[in-house]
Design an enzyme around this catalytic site. Structure first.
Site, PDB file in Angstrom:
ATOM      1  N   ALA A  85       0.851  -1.205   0.000  1.00 43.71           N
ATOM      2  CA  ALA A  85       0.000   0.000   0.000  1.00 43.71           C
ATOM      3  C   ALA A  85       0.881   1.248   0.000  1.00 43.71           C
ATOM      4  O   ALA A  85       2.019   1.209   0.476  1.00 43.71           O
ATOM      5  CB  ALA A  85      -0.876  -0.012   1.240  1.00 43.71           C
ATOM      6  N   GLY A 134       0.779  -5.287   0.849  1.00 40.15           N
ATOM      7  CA  GLY A 134      -0.264  -5.454  -0.172  1.00 40.15           C
ATOM      8  C   GLY A 134       0.275  -6.085  -1.444  1.00 40.15           C
ATOM      9  O   GLY A 134      -0.465  -6.763  -2.173  1.00 40.15           O
ATOM     10  N   GLU A 143       0.180  -9.625  -0.811  1.00 42.16           N
ATOM     11  CA  GLU A 143      -1.232 -10.053  -0.754  1.00 42.16           C
ATOM     12  C   GLU A 143      -1.773 -10.257  -2.172  1.00 42.16           C
ATOM     13  O   GLU A 143      -2.498 -11.218  -2.445  1.00 42.16           O
ATOM     14  CB  GLU A 143      -2.060  -9.016   0.004  1.00 42.16           C
ATOM     15  CG  GLU A 143      -1.759  -9.093   1.501  1.00 42.16           C
ATOM     16  CD  GLU A 143      -2.396  -7.999   2.322  1.00 42.16           C
ATOM     17  OE1 GLU A 143      -2.248  -6.814   1.953  1.00 42.16           O
ATOM     18  OE2 GLU A 143      -3.046  -8.317   3.327  1.00 42.16           O
ATOM     19  N   GLU A 166       3.879  -4.977   7.639  1.00 45.09           N
ATOM     20  CA  GLU A 166       2.844  -4.083   8.168  1.00 45.09           C
ATOM     21  C   GLU A 166       2.998  -3.798   9.659  1.00 45.09           C
ATOM     22  O   GLU A 166       2.720  -2.687  10.112  1.00 45.09           O
ATOM     23  CB  GLU A 166       1.444  -4.682   7.924  1.00 45.09           C
ATOM     24  CG  GLU A 166       0.927  -4.528   6.514  1.00 45.09           C
ATOM     25  CD  GLU A 166       1.338  -5.660   5.585  1.00 45.09           C
ATOM     26  OE1 GLU A 166       2.322  -6.363   5.882  1.00 45.09           O
ATOM     27  OE2 GLU A 166       0.674  -5.845   4.553  1.00 45.09           O
TER      28      GLU A 166
HETATM   29  C1  LIG Z   1      10.495  -1.256  -0.597  1.00 41.35           C
HETATM   30  C2  LIG Z   1      11.723  -1.057   0.238  1.00 41.35           C
HETATM   31  C3  LIG Z   1      12.291  -2.400   0.702  1.00 41.35           C
HETATM   32  C4  LIG Z   1      12.781  -0.345  -0.629  1.00 41.35           C
HETATM   33  O1  LIG Z   1      13.911  -0.074   0.138  1.00 41.35           O
HETATM   34  P1  LIG Z   1      15.071   0.859  -0.451  1.00 41.35           P
HETATM   35  O2  LIG Z   1      16.089   0.949   0.626  1.00 41.35           O
HETATM   36  O3  LIG Z   1      15.489   0.366  -1.769  1.00 41.35           O
HETATM   37  O4  LIG Z   1      14.411   2.269  -0.729  1.00 41.35           O
HETATM   38  P2  LIG Z   1      13.684   3.257   0.261  1.00 41.35           P
HETATM   39  O5  LIG Z   1      13.272   2.563   1.504  1.00 41.35           O
HETATM   40  O6  LIG Z   1      14.528   4.443   0.398  1.00 41.35           O
HETATM   41  O7  LIG Z   1      12.378   3.604  -0.534  1.00 41.35           O
HETATM   42  C5  LIG Z   1      12.463   4.346  -1.750  1.00 41.35           C
HETATM   43  C6  LIG Z   1      11.377   5.369  -1.757  1.00 41.35           C
HETATM   44  O8  LIG Z   1      10.106   4.708  -1.806  1.00 41.35           O
HETATM   45  C7  LIG Z   1       9.278   5.168  -0.740  1.00 41.35           C
HETATM   46  N1  LIG Z   1       8.437   4.028  -0.330  1.00 41.35           N
HETATM   47  C8  LIG Z   1       8.850   2.787  -0.087  1.00 41.35           C
HETATM   48  N2  LIG Z   1       7.801   1.996   0.194  1.00 41.35           N
HETATM   49  C9  LIG Z   1       6.708   2.787   0.115  1.00 41.35           C
HETATM   50  C10 LIG Z   1       5.314   2.546   0.292  1.00 41.35           C
HETATM   51  N3  LIG Z   1       4.856   1.303   0.595  1.00 41.35           N
HETATM   52  N4  LIG Z   1       4.487   3.569   0.156  1.00 41.35           N
HETATM   53  C11 LIG Z   1       4.943   4.816  -0.173  1.00 41.35           C
HETATM   54  N5  LIG Z   1       6.256   5.093  -0.365  1.00 41.35           N
HETATM   55  C12 LIG Z   1       7.106   4.091  -0.221  1.00 41.35           C
HETATM   56  C13 LIG Z   1      10.252   5.592   0.350  1.00 41.35           C
HETATM   57  O9  LIG Z   1       9.637   6.495   1.216  1.00 41.35           O
HETATM   58  C14 LIG Z   1      11.343   6.222  -0.492  1.00 41.35           C
HETATM   59  O10 LIG Z   1      10.883   7.508  -0.855  1.00 41.35           O
HETATM   60  P3  LIG Z   1      11.906   8.712  -0.970  1.00 41.35           P
HETATM   61  O11 LIG Z   1      11.064   9.881  -1.303  1.00 41.35           O
HETATM   62  O12 LIG Z   1      12.570   8.826   0.375  1.00 41.35           O
HETATM   63  O13 LIG Z   1      12.887   8.313  -2.018  1.00 41.35           O
HETATM   64  C15 LIG Z   1      11.428  -0.186   1.464  1.00 41.35           C
HETATM   65  O14 LIG Z   1      11.110   1.106   1.047  1.00 41.35           O
HETATM   66  C16 LIG Z   1      10.292  -0.679   2.298  1.00 41.35           C
HETATM   67  O15 LIG Z   1      10.468  -1.542   3.124  1.00 41.35           O
HETATM   68  N6  LIG Z   1       9.112  -0.091   2.116  1.00 41.35           N
HETATM   69  C17 LIG Z   1       7.958  -0.326   2.961  1.00 41.35           C
HETATM   70  C18 LIG Z   1       7.234  -1.555   2.565  1.00 41.35           C
HETATM   71  C19 LIG Z   1       6.032  -1.759   3.451  1.00 41.35           C
HETATM   72  O16 LIG Z   1       6.051  -1.525   4.626  1.00 41.35           O
HETATM   73  N7  LIG Z   1       4.957  -2.255   2.848  1.00 41.35           N
HETATM   74  C20 LIG Z   1       3.700  -2.471   3.518  1.00 41.35           C
HETATM   75  C21 LIG Z   1       2.819  -1.297   3.324  1.00 41.35           C
HETATM   76  S1  LIG Z   1       1.306  -1.403   4.263  1.00 41.35           S
HETATM   77  C22 LIG Z   1       0.352  -2.477   3.320  1.00 41.35           C
HETATM   78  O17 LIG Z   1       0.768  -2.898   2.293  1.00 41.35           O
HETATM   79  C23 LIG Z   1      -0.987  -2.788   3.893  1.00 41.35           C
HETATM   80  C24 LIG Z   1      -1.670  -3.881   3.141  1.00 41.35           C
HETATM   81  O18 LIG Z   1      -1.815  -4.992   3.980  1.00 41.35           O
HETATM   82  C25 LIG Z   1      -2.961  -3.410   2.520  1.00 41.35           C
HETATM   83  C26 LIG Z   1      -4.000  -2.979   3.544  1.00 41.35           C
HETATM   84  C27 LIG Z   1      -5.273  -2.551   2.867  1.00 41.35           C
HETATM   85  C28 LIG Z   1      -6.328  -2.082   3.844  1.00 41.35           C
HETATM   86  C29 LIG Z   1      -5.947  -0.836   4.532  1.00 41.35           C
HETATM   87  C30 LIG Z   1      -7.037   0.177   4.604  1.00 41.35           C
HETATM   88  C31 LIG Z   1      -6.415   1.551   4.500  1.00 41.35           C
HETATM   89  C32 LIG Z   1      -7.017   2.441   3.411  1.00 41.35           C
HETATM   90  C33 LIG Z   1      -6.047   3.131   2.557  1.00 41.35           C
HETATM   91  C34 LIG Z   1      -5.630   2.312   1.411  1.00 41.35           C
HETATM   92  C35 LIG Z   1      -6.786   1.650   0.654  1.00 41.35           C
HETATM   93  C36 LIG Z   1      -6.374   0.348   0.055  1.00 41.35           C
HETATM   94  C37 LIG Z   1      -7.440  -0.746   0.200  1.00 41.35           C
HETATM   95  O19 LIG Z   1      -8.426  -0.590   0.889  1.00 41.35           O
HETATM   96  O20 LIG Z   1      -7.233  -1.766  -0.401  1.00 41.35           O
END
Ligand SMILES: CC(C)(COP(=O)(O)OP(=O)(O)OC[C@H]1O[C@@H](n2cnc3c(N)ncnc32)[C@H](O)[C@@H]1OP(=O)(O)O)[C@@H](O)C(=O)NCCC(=O)NCCSC(=O)C[C@@H](O)CCCCCCCCCCCCC(=O)O
Length: 722
Positions: free
Chosen positions: A61, A100, A103, A123
């Protein structure tokens, strides 16, 4: 956002395209939903391959959307439609499949991963649970124990481990998308209906012990969580997977994620995620920035001093594949240091299953002359300014003119060292935290003369070592230790007023600190602060004998830690400090009746009437005093952003991540409340000037307490270093 193409005639290729990590923002979800519908209803399409652009499948997400009003289609119906399809859907996973993203992959019928891919549900680190079916599908795929471990810790697994666990069907070294397309062609029509590949249709593969596993899991996460909710809620979601049919499990998952999504802990953890990444984006008053300054290449590093810090730094460097010339002045110290470093590397290699630690990268020497050819030196000798100045002068003569000279001082004036050299622009602080091979934080201290190139080089080196680097300005104690001093002062004052060390520690640990302040002090050794207080003239021959014991430099002072040091009670190493240990070097702190008597005698000597100290007072005085100093630090430009201060506390001082950091915590409590409580405590303790609310805090409250990211706009004089 997402692209649709056709390949091999009958295969629909859907490519996620939302750089840098293909996060599933509203627009992406809308596009994939539309494209997937097109692929699943197009009669010519017989199978679908889902992949991500630029070698990244999907990082889940879009974290920036949490906390905003929902928009765009949800993920759950998309995943259900995909899984329910009669056309095989194959995920081609490169880079990462997280949250996500995983997922979605679990909703596909098959998963092919590149050998370098990483998969997981992080998460929990954001204060959430997998909320788009992940908590229900993963246990149906790999069983409760393995799913429990992955979901409650947020640990990512390699493609090879994912294959062993059964998360992916195949791991490839070559072109993942081509392999997935071939795979899709092969499975067209083979397995109809795709019933066995639909995880939601599976009966969970539970062992009879599932209930016991969940119970144990719950006890474990409660013990480790330090007050964080999400790990506990993860176990509840898995319990639903274990005990309920899929549809009811999904209802529970939805209720649980809805409960977490707006929680203060989720906000704090998501704030930490971005704060950590923003810390890399440093800038200097000259206009030099992280993205316009070139770091120097560092191949060979000199480490001077093989005490605790020097050893940890050496190990970190060697583990990152960097050659180290380690210098000690005395043979005995050198021998001890060398054995300690080799031992640490040996144990590390054993843990990772390597037979040989990379000792070929190490040179130990008693001669500074051997540093002639290094690119950077990290000085890690005693906290003695005269000694450090002599060393820096000598290094200037020994090292090639381009060598960067870095000091690991934990609070001395970096500029005073720079001025004794002929290369002031090449001097910066690299303040590591003990144990330096474990702790993630690195304060990169930038003096008025430090060049952008030097800062960039230190930050880049820190990144290579796996550290979280934060650029800070030069002042006594920099950011971390300057705030720590006020935290410690409050803790000592609380003892004077009636608290016991174990009571203060228990309250701090219940708040979420990894360790209470007195346990930390025993672990690091009380003599560390003693030396600093001597060096800064708070104790020792320079103090006028007429100065009252509880009064120094115009404010209240507690001599408690000095008295302990004078008695040889230095903490764990001497078997006694704020706590009692079974033997010198013992690790298990026990409340010490002798300490209680000592405190009683101390209070009666100084006419202090003990009172009951409430838990909320411990938290307020310790954390608000820290935040108050944080506001001063911001005003002086010693830290560029409140986020940087919070990163320092989370990564260097055991501050609970689910509370964001001292500045974020102050914002969550409410700046007006913090101001009012500081005023209250300052009225009660007018002899503690640091409890007087800082001007920046007052202005922020007057401005209506803007969010943390806007605080910098209220700094009046950006006379700052940063
Ligand atoms: C991916 C990484 C391992 C990459 O690491 P790396 O070191 O290569 O790079 P950076 O960490 O520097 O990242 C680069 C850049 O990207 C940005 N960023 C990374 N991940 C995300 C992200 N997920 N969202 C936004 N931005 C992201 C980061 O900030 C950097 O930006 P910059 O400007 O500084 O260059 C590493 O980044 C990493 O580990 N990322 C996090 C991964 C993570 O935690 N993923 C889980 C996310 S939560 C999720 O997925 C929840 C799900 O279970 C879905 C839940 C749905 C229900 C929720 C209801 C909420 C309603 C809102 C949404 C509606 C959706 C729905 O209902 O379905």
């Amino acid at each position: 956002m997402a692209r649709y193409s056709r390949t091999e005639g009958t295969i629909a290729l859907i490519t996620l395209s939302n750089p840098p990590v293909n996060a599933l923002g509203a627009a992406v979800r809308r596009t994939i939903t539309d494209i997937m519908h097109r692929a699943l209803t197009d009669g010519e399409v017989k199978a679908v391959v889902l992949c991500g652009e630029n070698g990244t499948f999907c990082a889940g997400a879009d974290i920036r959307e949490f906390g905003k009003p929902p928009s765009g289609p949800a993920l759950v119906p998309l995943i259900h439609d995909m899984e329910a399809s009669e056309k095989p859907v194959v995920a081609a996973i490169e880079g990462v499949a997280l949250g996500g993203g995983l997922e979605i992959a679990l909703g596909c019928h098959y998963r092919i991963a590149h050998a370098k891919a990483r998969l997981g549900f992080p998460e929990v680190m954001l204060g959430l649970i997998p909320g788009a079916g992940g908590s229900q599908r993963l246990p149906r795929l790999i069983g409760i124990p393995a799913a429990l471990e992955l979901i409650t810790t947020g640990r990512l697994v390699s493609a090879q481990e994912a294959l062993k666990l059964g998360i992916v069907d195949q791991v490839v070294d070559g072109n993942t998308i081509e392999t997935a397309v071939k795979f899709a062609l092969n499975v067209i029509g083979v397995c109809r209906p795709l019933l066995s590949r639909r995880l939601s249709e599976r009966t969970p593969a539970f062992s009879v012990d599932a209930a016991a596993v969940l119970e144990e899991g719950m006890a474990r996460v409660k013990q480790r969580a330090r007050g964080a909710f999400a790990p506990v809620v993860c176990v509840q979601a898995l319990r639903a997977a274990a005990t309920l049919p899929y549809s009811r499990g999904m209802e529970t998952e939805e209720q649980l994620i809805n409960m977490l999504i707006d929680s203060s802990q989720a906000r704090a953890l998501q704030y930490c995620f971005f704060a950590q990444r923003n810390a890399r984006k440093w800038s200097l008053p000259s206009g030099a920035r992280w993205n316009n300054s070139k770091p120097r290449a560092v191949h060979r590093v000199g480490v001077v001093g093989l005490g605790t810090m020097g050893r940890g730094i050496t190990v970190s460097l060697v583990k990152a594949g960097i050659s180290v010339v380690a210098v000690e002045m005395e043979e005995k110290q050198m021998d001890l240091g060398m054995r300690a470093v080799l031992g640490m590397l040996e144990r590390d290699a054993q843990r990772r299953g390597d037979t040989r630690p990379p000792t070929h990268l190490l040179t130990f020497t008693l001669s500074l002359q051997q540093l002639g050819n290094v690119d950077l030196v990290i000085e890690a000798v005693f906290e003695d300014m005269a000694l450090k100045k002599r060393l820096f002068t000598e290094l200037c003569n020994v090292c090639k003119p381009s060598t960067l000279l870095c000091t690991n001082t934990s609070g001395l004036d970096v500029d005073a060292l720079a001025v004794v050299t002929h290369r002031r622009s090449l001097v910066v602080g690299m303040h590591f935290f003990a144990p330096a091979n474990v702790m993630k934080l690195l304060e990169v201290v930038c003096g008025p003369h430090s060049s952008a190139e030097a800062v960039a080089t230190a930050m880049t080196l820190g990144k290579r070592l796996g550290k979280v680097g934060v650029v800070v300005g030069n002042c006594p104690g920099f950011v971390g230790n300057r705030m720590m001093k006020l935290y410690l002062d409050q803790a000592y004052f609380l003892l004077e007023e009636g608290a016991a060390p174990e009571q203060v520690d228990q309250v701090l640990e219940e708040f979420g600190f990894t360790m209470g302040i007195f346990k930390v002090s025993d672990l690091s050794g009380l003599d560390v602060g003693w030396r600093v207080r001597k060096a800064s003239g708070l104790i020792g021959p320079d103090v006028n004998p007429k100065t009252p014991s509880r009064w120094r430099q115009g404010c209240r002072y507690s001599p408690l830690p000095d008295l302990l040091c004078e008695q040889g009670h230095l903490g764990q190493k001497s078997g006694r400090g704020w706590y009692l240990y079974e033997t010198p070097g013992g690790k298990e702190p026990k409340p010490d009746p002798a300490m209680h008597r000592f405190l009683q005698e101390y209070r009666s000597r100084y006419g202090l009437t003990p009172r009951h100290v409430h838990a909320h007072e411990v938290i307020e005085r310790c954390t608000y005093a820290m935040a108050n100093e944080g506001f001063r630090i911001l005003e002086e430009g010693i830290a560029a952003r409140a986020e940087d201060i919070d990163v320092i506390y989370v990564f260097g001082y055991g501050w609970p991540r689910h509370r964001g950091g001292p500045m974020f915590h102050a914002a969550q409590v409410g700046l007006a409340t913090v101001l009012q409580r500081l005023e209250h405590y300052h009225q009660l303790h007018p002899d503690v000037p640091h409890l007087q609310p800082s001007p920046l805090l007052q202005r922020l409250v007057e401005a209506g307490s803007p969010p943390v990211h806007h605080w910098r706009e209220h700094v009046q004089h950006l006379h700052s270093h940063l």
